[in-house]
Design an enzyme around this catalytic site. Structure first.
Site, mmCIF file in Angstrom:
data_model
loop_
_atom_site.group_PDB
_atom_site.id
_atom_site.type_symbol
_atom_site.label_atom_id
_atom_site.label_comp_id
_atom_site.label_asym_id
_atom_site.label_seq_id
_atom_site.Cartn_x
_atom_site.Cartn_y
_atom_site.Cartn_z
ATOM 1 N N ASP A 19 1.009 -1.255 -0.354
ATOM 2 C CA ASP A 19 -0.101 -0.189 -0.166
ATOM 3 C C ASP A 19 1.007 1.362 0.141
ATOM 4 O OD1 ASP A 19 -2.223 1.357 -0.148
ATOM 5 O OD2 ASP A 19 -1.825 1.618 2.701
ATOM 6 N N ASN A 67 -10.881 -2.641 -5.331
ATOM 7 C CA ASN A 67 -10.273 -1.152 -6.143
ATOM 8 C C ASN A 67 -10.823 -1.192 -7.645
ATOM 9 O OD1 ASN A 67 -6.921 -2.812 -5.092
ATOM 10 N ND2 ASN A 67 -8.552 -0.762 -4.123
HETATM 11 C C1 IPE Z 1 -5.394 -3.130 -0.424
HETATM 12 O O1 IPE Z 1 -5.119 -1.202 0.124
HETATM 13 C C2 IPE Z 1 -5.683 -3.049 -1.598
HETATM 14 C C3 IPE Z 1 -3.757 -3.455 -2.012
HETATM 15 C C4 IPE Z 1 -2.426 -3.983 -1.875
HETATM 16 C C5 IPE Z 1 -4.348 -3.953 -3.221
HETATM 17 P P1 IPE Z 1 -6.402 -0.727 -0.463
HETATM 18 O O2 IPE Z 1 -5.727 0.910 -0.323
HETATM 19 O O3 IPE Z 1 -7.848 -1.202 -1.758
HETATM 20 O O4 IPE Z 1 -7.145 -0.820 0.719
HETATM 21 P P2 IPE Z 1 -7.638 0.964 2.455
HETATM 22 O O5 IPE Z 1 -8.604 1.526 0.824
HETATM 23 O O6 IPE Z 1 -7.075 1.635 2.066
HETATM 24 O O7 IPE Z 1 -8.280 -0.091 3.430
HETATM 25 C C1 IPE Z 2 -1.306 0.322 -3.347
HETATM 26 O O1 IPE Z 2 -1.390 1.639 -4.104
HETATM 27 C C2 IPE Z 2 -1.751 -0.040 -4.395
HETATM 28 C C3 IPE Z 2 -3.431 -0.515 -4.993
HETATM 29 C C4 IPE Z 2 -4.309 -0.711 -4.107
HETATM 30 C C5 IPE Z 2 -3.633 -0.942 -6.282
HETATM 31 P P1 IPE Z 2 -2.758 2.534 -2.951
HETATM 32 O O2 IPE Z 2 -3.031 2.582 -4.309
HETATM 33 O O3 IPE Z 2 -3.833 2.337 -2.822
HETATM 34 O O4 IPE Z 2 -1.632 4.138 -2.978
HETATM 35 P P2 IPE Z 2 -2.653 4.490 -1.589
HETATM 36 O O5 IPE Z 2 -3.294 3.463 -0.131
HETATM 37 O O6 IPE Z 2 -3.760 5.235 -2.082
HETATM 38 O O7 IPE Z 2 -1.312 5.444 -1.042
HETATM 39 MG MG MG Z 3 -4.227 2.512 -0.611
#
Ligand code: IPE
Ligand code: IPE
Ligand code: MG
Length: 249
Positions: A19, A67
């Site tokens: 993340d 997502n």
């Molecule tokens: C979790 O990250 C999913 C992945 C890393 C693929 P998210 O960014 O989607 O999680 P939340 O929404 O902060 O819980």
């Molecule tokens: C994790 O990084 C990757 C996916 C969930 C696809 P994020 O895209 O959630 O990054 P933040 O949490 O918005 O910084």
């Molecule tokens: Mg995230």
């Protein structure tokens, strides 16, 4: 700082919630997709490091069922990255087997093709297994398992007493691997966001603030060093675990 790792206690299965890609980019005044590009580069780096350390299974949370609800241009950019930036040679050069967990049907055809191609071409590799969780969520996975069980029961092939923990484990997406020993989440959030809920029953958790693109070898070492300092009790007392370790050694 260097972390001394006990080579005899490398976690068999490391699961990572990668993340912080978006915030990594925003902090630099870049579009969120630039963070995903860096994120993929770091997947390659960490896969190699884990493979060299002797980790047997690495499961990477790459795209959750939730997502899909992100802005469509971001979703498409991530899907395109999976096609353009995944690298077969990474797996072949490191003897790593590639597998996917999650619902393959909803993925764009091109992504499905790459996944199937990599799964096939790396099937004979005997080192670490790198598992990418794509269109995955734990509640989806458990729901699918229940559907399957009810179908079998309706056909008269499954009785209530057949439903055991091992039945459930063997019908989850993760049936081919042991539960995670260590679950790492980068990016500062203290939650598991629908990842491996059943499988993490006794996993050790390591949370850090570092955004995924910046989570490099040293910090992975730190996570594993922290894991090695923990005592996993699985419901027993401290003394019981110590005694069991003595008789083992
Ligand atoms: C979790 O990250 C999913 C992945 C890393 C693929 P998210 O960014 O989607 O999680 P939340 O929404 O902060 O819980
Ligand atoms: C994790 O990084 C990757 C996916 C969930 C696809 P994020 O895209 O959630 O990054 P933040 O949490 O918005 O910084
Ligand atoms: Mg995230």
């Amino acid at each position: 700082m260097k972390y001394e790792l006990n080579k005899a206690q490398i976690p068999t299965h490391v699961a990572i919630i990668m993340d912080g890609n978006g915030r990594w980019a925003t902090q630099r005044g870049l579009p969120r997709t630039a963070g995903h590009v860096e994120g993929v580069a770091n997947v390659k780096h960490i896969t190699e490091v884990c493979s060299n350390l002797g980790v047997k299974y690495l499961t990477l949370y790459t795209f959750s069922t939730e997502n899909w609800n992100r802005p469509q241009d971001e979703v498409m950019a991530i899907m395109n990255l999976l096609v353009d930036n995944m690298d077969l040679s990474l797996f072949m050069d490191n003897n790593v087997r590639f597998r996917m967990i999650g619902g393959v049907e909803r993925l764009p055809e091109k992504v499905q093709e790459v996944v199937l191609d990599f799964e096939e071409k790396t099937a004979g590799n005997t080192g670490m297994t790198a598992v990418v969780a794509l269109n995955y969520s734990s509640r989806w996975e458990i729901t699918e398992t229940m559907k399957q069980a009810v179908k079998q029961a309706a056909e008269g092939q499954l009785k209530p007493e057949d439903i055991t923990e091992s039945y459930i484990c063997s019908h989850l997406q993760t049936h081919f691997m042991p539960d995670p020993d260590l679950l790492i989440r980068t990016g500062g959030e203290l939650r598991i966001s629908n990842y491996l809920l059943w499988q993490c029953a006794y996993s050790e958790f390591y949370f850090c603030d570092t955004y995924w693109p910046d989570f490099h070898e040293e910090e992975l070492y730190q996570a594993i060093a922290t894991y090695q300092q923990r005592q996993r009790r699985f419901g027993l007392t401290e003394a019981q675990v110590e005694n069991a370790n003595k008789t083992e050694n």
